[in-house]
Structure formats: C-alpha cells, structure tokens
Write a protein that holds these residues in place. Sequence first.
Motif, PDB file in Angstrom:
ATOM      1  N   ASN A  34       2.898   2.347  28.683  1.00 41.90           N
ATOM      2  CA  ASN A  34       3.696   2.796  27.415  1.00 41.90           C
ATOM      3  C   ASN A  34       4.982   1.949  27.475  1.00 41.90           C
ATOM      4  OD1 ASN A  34       2.051   4.727  26.642  1.00 41.90           O
ATOM      5  ND2 ASN A  34       3.193   6.603  27.542  1.00 41.90           N
ATOM      6  N   ASP A  59      12.752   2.972  30.832  1.00 48.41           N
ATOM      7  CA  ASP A  59      12.712   1.477  30.417  1.00 48.41           C
ATOM      8  C   ASP A  59      13.612   1.204  29.282  1.00 48.41           C
ATOM      9  OD1 ASP A  59      11.738   2.253  27.630  1.00 48.41           O
ATOM     10  OD2 ASP A  59       9.793   2.906  28.641  1.00 48.41           O
ATOM     11  N   ILE A  64      11.727   6.336  21.225  1.00 47.77           N
ATOM     12  CA  ILE A  64      10.955   7.385  20.373  1.00 47.77           C
ATOM     13  C   ILE A  64      11.820   7.964  19.432  1.00 47.77           C
ATOM     14  CG2 ILE A  64       9.123   9.234  20.438  1.00 47.77           C
ATOM     15  CD1 ILE A  64       8.637   8.412  23.288  1.00 47.77           C
ATOM     16  N   THR A  78      -0.356   9.149  18.534  1.00 40.55           N
ATOM     17  CA  THR A  78      -0.245   7.870  18.801  1.00 40.55           C
ATOM     18  C   THR A  78       0.575   6.923  17.702  1.00 40.55           C
ATOM     19  OG1 THR A  78      -1.155   5.731  19.939  1.00 40.55           O
ATOM     20  CG2 THR A  78      -2.470   7.031  18.385  1.00 40.55           C
ATOM     21  N   SER A  79       1.506   6.132  18.182  1.00 42.36           N
ATOM     22  CA  SER A  79       1.879   5.224  17.248  1.00 42.36           C
ATOM     23  C   SER A  79       1.241   4.087  16.957  1.00 42.36           C
ATOM     24  CB  SER A  79       3.152   5.140  17.581  1.00 42.36           C
ATOM     25  OG  SER A  79       3.335   4.417  18.737  1.00 42.36           O
ATOM     26  N   LYS A  80       0.111   3.781  17.853  1.00 45.18           N
ATOM     27  CA  LYS A  80      -0.626   2.516  18.078  1.00 45.18           C
ATOM     28  C   LYS A  80      -1.834   2.225  17.076  1.00 45.18           C
ATOM     29  CE  LYS A  80       1.315   2.767  22.394  1.00 45.18           C
ATOM     30  NZ  LYS A  80       1.526   2.917  23.799  1.00 45.18           N
ATOM     31  N   PHE A  95      -3.804   3.348  23.194  1.00 45.68           N
ATOM     32  CA  PHE A  95      -4.239   3.744  22.052  1.00 45.68           C
ATOM     33  C   PHE A  95      -4.601   4.965  21.917  1.00 45.68           C
ATOM     34  CE2 PHE A  95      -7.378   1.609  24.237  1.00 45.68           C
ATOM     35  CZ  PHE A  95      -8.710   2.270  23.913  1.00 45.68           C
ATOM     36  N   ARG A  96      -4.977   5.745  22.998  1.00 43.07           N
ATOM     37  CA  ARG A  96      -5.933   7.074  22.697  1.00 43.07           C
ATOM     38  C   ARG A  96      -4.916   8.106  22.834  1.00 43.07           C
ATOM     39  NH1 ARG A  96     -11.040   6.451  25.497  1.00 43.07           N
ATOM     40  NH2 ARG A  96     -10.882   8.780  25.984  1.00 43.07           N
ATOM     41  N   GLY A  97      -3.541   8.228  22.788  1.00 38.05           N
ATOM     42  CA  GLY A  97      -2.628   9.409  22.336  1.00 38.05           C
ATOM     43  C   GLY A  97      -2.928  10.390  23.176  1.00 38.05           C
ATOM     44  N   ALA A  99      -2.210  10.213  27.055  1.00 36.88           N
ATOM     45  CA  ALA A  99      -1.616  10.172  28.358  1.00 36.88           C
ATOM     46  C   ALA A  99      -0.398  11.238  28.603  1.00 36.88           C
ATOM     47  CB  ALA A  99      -1.147   8.710  28.649  1.00 36.88           C
ATOM     48  N   LEU A 100       0.450  11.124  27.733  1.00 35.08           N
ATOM     49  CA  LEU A 100       1.752  11.997  27.884  1.00 35.08           C
ATOM     50  C   LEU A 100       1.130  13.675  27.638  1.00 35.08           C
ATOM     51  CD1 LEU A 100       4.660  10.285  25.910  1.00 35.08           C
ATOM     52  CD2 LEU A 100       4.160  10.247  28.419  1.00 35.08           C
TER      53      LEU A 100
HETATM   54  P1  ADP Z   1      -0.766   6.123  23.680  1.00 38.01           P
HETATM   55  O1  ADP Z   1       0.044   5.129  24.747  1.00 38.01           O
HETATM   56  O2  ADP Z   1      -2.277   6.028  23.674  1.00 38.01           O
HETATM   57  O3  ADP Z   1      -0.231   5.989  22.404  1.00 38.01           O
HETATM   58  P2  ADP Z   1       0.649   8.254  25.106  1.00 38.01           P
HETATM   59  O4  ADP Z   1       0.216   9.455  25.208  1.00 38.01           O
HETATM   60  O5  ADP Z   1       0.648   7.321  26.396  1.00 38.01           O
HETATM   61  O6  ADP Z   1      -0.438   7.399  23.907  1.00 38.01           O
HETATM   62  O7  ADP Z   1       1.806   8.022  24.122  1.00 38.01           O
HETATM   63  C1  ADP Z   1       1.968   8.563  22.940  1.00 38.01           C
HETATM   64  C2  ADP Z   1       3.055   8.027  21.872  1.00 38.01           C
HETATM   65  O8  ADP Z   1       4.357   8.264  22.645  1.00 38.01           O
HETATM   66  C3  ADP Z   1       2.870   6.369  22.088  1.00 38.01           C
HETATM   67  O9  ADP Z   1       1.885   5.971  20.996  1.00 38.01           O
HETATM   68  C4  ADP Z   1       4.387   5.738  21.785  1.00 38.01           C
HETATM   69  O10 ADP Z   1       4.593   5.888  20.406  1.00 38.01           O
HETATM   70  C5  ADP Z   1       5.111   7.024  22.269  1.00 38.01           C
HETATM   71  N1  ADP Z   1       5.553   6.637  23.674  1.00 38.01           N
HETATM   72  C6  ADP Z   1       5.109   6.853  24.793  1.00 38.01           C
HETATM   73  N2  ADP Z   1       5.959   6.189  25.807  1.00 38.01           N
HETATM   74  C7  ADP Z   1       6.842   5.563  25.242  1.00 38.01           C
HETATM   75  C8  ADP Z   1       7.938   4.586  25.543  1.00 38.01           C
HETATM   76  N3  ADP Z   1       8.136   4.352  26.996  1.00 38.01           N
HETATM   77  N4  ADP Z   1       8.730   3.784  24.737  1.00 38.01           N
HETATM   78  C9  ADP Z   1       8.478   3.965  23.580  1.00 38.01           C
HETATM   79  N5  ADP Z   1       7.401   4.842  23.125  1.00 38.01           N
HETATM   80  C10 ADP Z   1       6.749   5.702  23.886  1.00 38.01           C
END
Ligand code: ADP
Length: 618
Positions: A34, A59, A64, A78-80, A95-97, A99-100
């Motif tokens: 991320n 980081d 966000i 996800t924003s990806k 890209f799977r949205g 992890a968090l």
């Molecule tokens: P993914 O990475 O697959 O999109 P995540 O659950 O890892 O899904 O993260 C969800 C969203 O949170 C990301 O698409 C991103 O927009 C935002 N995000 C997560 N971690 C960070 C980070 N360290 N810096 C900026 N944006 C983040």
Amino acid sequence: MPRIMQLNPRLSNQIAAGEVVERPASVIKELLENSLDANSTRIDIDLEAGGTKLIRVRDNGAGIHQQDLTLALSRHATSKICQAEDLEAISTLGFRGEALASMASVSRLTLTSNASEDKASGWRVSVAGQDMQASVIPAPHPRGTTVEVKDLFFNTPARRKFLRTDKTELQRIEDVLRKLSLSHLQVAIYLNHNGKLLRHFAPAADEADVTRRLAAVFGQGFIENAIYLEQAFPAEQGGIGLQLRGWVGLPTYSRSQADQQYFYVNNRMIRDKLVTHAIKQAYQDVLFHGRQPVYALFLSLDPRLVDVNVHPTKHEVRFRNGRDVHSFLFSAIHRALADVRPQAGVGSNVMIQAGAGVEEASFGGAGQAPYTGGGGALQPTPTQRAMMFSGPARPGFINEQLQPYGQMLETAWSASQEPPEGEDIPPLGYAVAQLHGVFILAQNAHGLIIVDMHAAHERITYERLKQATDAEGLKMQPLLVPVSVMMSEKECLMAEEHSAQLEEFGFELQRVSDESILVRSIPAMLRKENAGQLVRDVLADLAEYGTTARIQQHRDELLSTMACHGSVRANRRLSIPEMNALLRDMEATERSGQCNHGRPTWTEQSIDELNKLFMRGQ
Ligand code: ADP
Ligand code: MG
C-alpha cells in the motif's frame, strides 16, 4: 438444518482474512505494498514481539482523504481499479481492496492519514465491534499514512496458535523486506524491533548502493559470482514486448536449496512454474546434479499480457503468452551462461576470488563481453609484467641455494612459452607445469591459474560434439579393423533398431549375432578412443532412453557421455604446448567455466592471495 442468515461484516472479513493475513509477515507485505502504491519514498516500520503485538507502518506517500478513511477499511473498497477493464491491466501492487478490511477484522487496527501538505491536518480511524463501525477523529500527521496493527489474531485463537516464535516471525518479516527492497530501489526503509533499529535500506542511487542491497539479500559473495544481464524482445522484432534484466549466479555458485531465487514481474515478486522451469532449463547443461541456481531477475511486460488476479496473496501470475515468455527467458539466460568462460577482467569463476576489479566487471555486464582473444582489456601493468617475467615471482634465490630444485624449476621455466614481446597475456595465462597428472598450473597477469584438465577437456569436447551435431551430424571415422563387442541381447537390439540415429552420432554398427555387434565406424572426433567401451556406454544410455523421441530429448546427455570418453584421462602427461593449447581452447569455448556436470574447471589465485599465504608484506 438452521436457517440461512447473513454473516456480520467482521465474521465475513475474518473468513476472507484467512487467505490474505496468515502471519505478521503477510501484514507487512500488504502494508508495504500500500505504501509503495502511494508512491512513498520513505517507510518506517516498528515492530513489537516479532510483529505479534504491534506492527506500525508509516509512510510519506499520497495519503488518504478524510472522507475515504472509513471506506479504506471496508471490504471491496479500493482506489486502484474501478471497472472490469481495469482488471485486465493492473499496474499497482494492490487492487483487491481487501487487505485493510481483513487486517481490521483480526486485530486492533488504527489508520491515520493526511492527504494534504498541511502538517496540522490529519485524521484517524479505528475499528471496533462486530460490525466494524469506525469513527473518524482529528489526529495531526504529516502527509502520508500510518497503519497500526495491534494484537494480531487476538480474536481468532485458532490462527494465533499457528504463529511461531517471535524470532521466526521476525525472520519472515525481514525476508519480505529484502524481496521488496530489490524491486523498489528508490525507497528508504527502516525497520525497528522492540525500539531498536534493526535494518536500514538506504535509497539506492548508484551501482554501489544496488550492490549493497543485493548483498543484503544474497550475501557478499553473490555479486562477485553473478552475471548481470539485460535482454529485450521488443514488439518491433516480432516479440510481444518483453524485457529482462537482473543477475544470475554462476553455475559454480549454486545452492542445495531453491531459496535464493527471486523473480519479479513488473516489480511484483512472484513464484511461477513456467518461469522456474525456463530458468532451470537454461542452467541444465552447466549445473551440478541436484543443485539450485541463484538469481534476481526482473521481467517487464505490458500489464495486459499478465494476469495477477490468480490468488489472493498475488504471488502467482498467469501469462497470456506463456510459450513466448518461456522461450525468451530460456534463451536470454542460456546465452548469458554460455558466455561464462575465462575472460579478461572477469577474474576467477570459483571459490578463490581474484580480488579487485571483479565486482565492477561483473556488475557492469562485462561478464557478457565476448572473448577477445586475450587482447584489449587485459593489459598487465608494468609491475605485473615485471613480476611475471623477471622479478620476485622467479625463484632465483632458491635457484642458487638449492641446486636440484633450481634445475627442475629452470626446465619448467624455459619450456613454458613466454609471450613474444609486446603480446598480451591471455586470461588463463601460460602453462608452467602439470601437477599429479591431474592439474595444469599456469600463470597469468594476476597470479596462478589451476585447471582440472580432464574436466576442462570434457567440456570442450562436449561443446564441440554439440556444435558438430547441430551443424551436419558427427563425421564418421571408419575403423581399419572393425571391433567386435559382446553385449546383452537387449543392447544389440537397440543397436539394430536405432541404427539411423546412431549414424547421426557417428556410429556404424552391425549386429553379427544375438549378443555381439561389429563396430565399423566411430565419431571422427573420438577416434583415439577405445571403440568398444565407447559403444557400450552409448548403448547403455540408449537402452535407458528407449524411444527415438526420448533419445532426441536426451541428445545432450548422450553427447556428454561420449565427451567423457573423448577427454584426456587423468595421469596422461601433457606437454607444455599441449597444455597451452587446452588453455586457449577453454578461453574460446562456451560454458568452459564448468565441466559437463557443473563442477568448476579452473580457479585462480592472485599474487596478492599468494603473498598473504606466506604473510609477505605484513
Ligand atoms: P488495495 O490495496 O487492494 O486497494 P487495501 O485494503 O490494501 O486494498 O487498501 C484500500 C485502499 O486504501 C487503497 O486502495 C488505497 O486507496 C488506500 N490506502 C491503503 N493504504 C494506503 C497508504 N499507505 N497510502 C495511501 N493510501 C492507502
Ligand atoms: Mg493493498
């Protein structure tokens, strides 16, 4: 049967988490991905108890937006990517949205972020409760994001049981860091454990930094024993736009485990059968049986040509043009390895290192430069020249004191062919003696060269046999007196059945009874050999392979068996000119750094190292 009901978000996320969040190291991997996707240039990691108590990743990336904070923690957010087509060409690590959301369901998670340059700004969200409701509160944070994952698996004891000792978990985390550090050279990474700085990867600005990162992953020896390669198969040349660069370890620098094999596709570290197979095949001819190559390779291609949405952990990929990728990898690496032979400036290829100059040479890709016949790069300094042909290297002192030894050395010296004035010394130098009928001792500009003469000759013969077979088949040499050989009935049948094939290899055999055949011709290249033994060995191989197709598949193995026969045996005396001829052949032969079984054929000991042995100048 109970009735069906919708699971609460936490439980459904916990189920999904099973695939993504296995241990602290997988949390680190997702969080770092991320941060890297957010274009961070610096990442700080704090751990407690191997990450089981606390993982904090901070980081300086894009951050966000306040309004998106809660969304970031929910599943499938996800924003990806945003539409189906985006899935076809993924250029981000995530890209799977999920992890968090997964992490939040199995730990106490807080997310703090600021997407603006205003240092006083920043927002924090923490999740709690079954439904994972999140509340956003102000929390100043410099531009960037901090994710804190506390008490991993506190609510999933079954998972927690699978955690190992803190030390083991920490090692796995470091492993993840090393992998990511190789593909993201510009990013500074700091790792703190229990309040102490444990690792620091400085951004790699130049070759020396890159070398340092490589050394952190592979150990110090790697770069000195690796070839740097860069190959492209551009679309304009009928390719699909593939690019490969990276380092492959010399065959002599192999390992018993496949634990130092790093392969990246568009900067994502992956494990893939097709890739592993292609690389293995490229090493096939030069690697000692059962050994594993070492490499760090980076493949770039159009993201549309590779599907990364194969597995939740994103460790696997599927290539749309698997065959093209396979043959490209194979030929690029095969080529690079073929160029491993004694060369000016590259230094020794095995255990004993040549010292200065090696690092630079192999890093810059000089390891791939074609052999130039000893010219060009290798210009001994005046001191080196002096040392070789007059100065300290020549034992004049011993000569006077110990007459008998002196005389012996004297003959060896005068017999050695010193280069005519002004000519360059070839990489493997000139032979001075033969040792125990097994080794050739030679001296070059750096010091002492030791060659395993049988191993070296075997490789040369093998390469020649392969070349000749590729070209027009092996030439036959009719025997003046055909030799009769006794064999098993099965082998005699083989000889009959595969006579056409055997002719390609230069054999003309005639079955004369159930259990004997007459050898009429053998390969011209091997004419000095014991024909009977040679034929027996070749037929034994054939019997093992069986069908014609399999014989073709195993052609190289067959030629290798033949080469073993055609090569000088130990204990055969070689004259100095013969030895020099062998050295020159080695320099000109592909893959001559290893014998057919992957063992080294030569080694070098520099004057410096020799001096050290005798504590000279200390
Ligand atoms: P993914 O990475 O697959 O999109 P995540 O659950 O890892 O899904 O993260 C969800 C969203 O949170 C990301 O698409 C991103 O927009 C935002 N995000 C997560 N971690 C960070 C980070 N360290 N810096 C900026 N944006 C983040
Ligand atoms: Mg992610």
